[in-house]
Design an enzyme around this catalytic site. Structure first.
Site, PDB file in Angstrom:
ATOM      1  N   PHE A  59      50.550  28.854   7.209  1.00 38.99           N
ATOM      2  CA  PHE A  59      50.698  28.786   5.754  1.00 38.99           C
ATOM      3  C   PHE A  59      52.095  29.207   5.326  1.00 38.99           C
ATOM      4  CE2 PHE A  59      46.306  29.999   6.833  1.00 38.99           C
ATOM      5  CZ  PHE A  59      45.691  28.789   6.509  1.00 38.99           C
ATOM      6  N   CYS A  60      53.084  28.541   5.856  1.00 35.97           N
ATOM      7  CA  CYS A  60      54.488  28.885   5.651  1.00 35.97           C
ATOM      8  C   CYS A  60      55.233  27.616   5.254  1.00 35.97           C
ATOM      9  CB  CYS A  60      55.045  29.452   6.964  1.00 35.97           C
ATOM     10  SG  CYS A  60      56.821  29.757   7.006  1.00 35.97           S
ATOM     11  N   GLY A  61      56.302  27.758   4.522  1.00 35.42           N
ATOM     12  CA  GLY A  61      57.113  26.609   4.158  1.00 35.42           C
ATOM     13  C   GLY A  61      57.708  25.896   5.363  1.00 35.42           C
ATOM     14  N   TYR A  62      57.785  26.587   6.501  1.00 31.25           N
ATOM     15  CA  TYR A  62      58.338  25.989   7.723  1.00 31.25           C
ATOM     16  C   TYR A  62      57.253  25.418   8.647  1.00 31.25           C
ATOM     17  CZ  TYR A  62      62.822  27.958   6.417  1.00 31.25           C
ATOM     18  OH  TYR A  62      63.981  28.254   5.751  1.00 31.25           O
ATOM     19  N   THR A  63      56.005  25.500   8.250  1.00 35.31           N
ATOM     20  CA  THR A  63      54.901  25.008   9.081  1.00 35.31           C
ATOM     21  C   THR A  63      55.088  23.553   9.522  1.00 35.31           C
ATOM     22  OG1 THR A  63      53.385  26.620   8.110  1.00 35.31           O
ATOM     23  CG2 THR A  63      52.386  24.719   9.181  1.00 35.31           C
TER      24      THR A  63
END
Length: 185
Positions: A59-63
């Protein structure tokens, strides 16, 4: 032979094993993580390969980097390369449920590379592998999707920050150098 001598002879292999296990890790291949599916994930299984160890989060912007990591793994696997995903909640962006992480990675991104279970990657609770990597390559992960490239020798380590995409030229050049046994430039 006296009883004391007999005990000393019988105990010698145990003492040697204890001393060997107390030795500091010399390579990345000396560590073991726990697999996302459960059970041991010994890095010795990757001995002789170049390895990209990445702390991941669902659940990360970099996922979306999962896609690039899978392509990188697929592109170089036949030449002796593997990506190893290590989910971490050190930045509060990962599920605490291994089954949910596994399902997310497989169904959303088609991940086939090996994955460890939820693991701490920084601070006093950091897994010994990450403490070792941080000591060799400029410090602990500052965020999710921090990448450590380990050379075939298991000793050479180079870090790539989160912002370095898996298909970036600088990263792919370093992977190719690792596969050829050259310095990780």
């Amino acid at each position: 032979m006296g009883e004391a001598s007999r005990r000393a002879i019988l105990a010698a292999p145990l003492l040697m094993a204890a001393e060997a296990s107390a030795q500091p890790a010399q390579t990345a291949f000396d560590f073991t993580l726990e697999s996302l599916e459960g059970g041991a994930l010994p890095l010795s299984a990757f001995r002789g390969k170049a390895l990209m160890v990445v702390n991941t989060a669902s659940f990360c912007g970099y996922t979306p980097q999962y896609s690039g990591l899978q392509r990188l793994h697929d592109r170089y696997e036949a030449r002796g390369f593997a990506v190893l995903g290590v989910p971490s909640n050190d930045f509060n962006q990962e599920s605490r449920d291994a089954a949910r992480i596994k399902e997310f990675c497989e169904t959303t991104y088609g991940i086939t590379f090996p994955m460890a279970t939820l693991t701490s990657v920084r601070g006093p609770a950091a897994h010994p592998l990450f403490a070792w990597l941080a000591g060799r390559a400029g410090g602990p992960p500052r965020w999710n999707f921090h990448k450590y490239l380990v050379g075939r020798d298991g000793r050479s380590v180079r870090a790539f920050p989160t912002s370095t995409e898996p298909d970036s030229p600088v990263l792919t050049r370093a992977v190719e150098a690792a596969l050829e046994g050259r310095p990780l430039v």
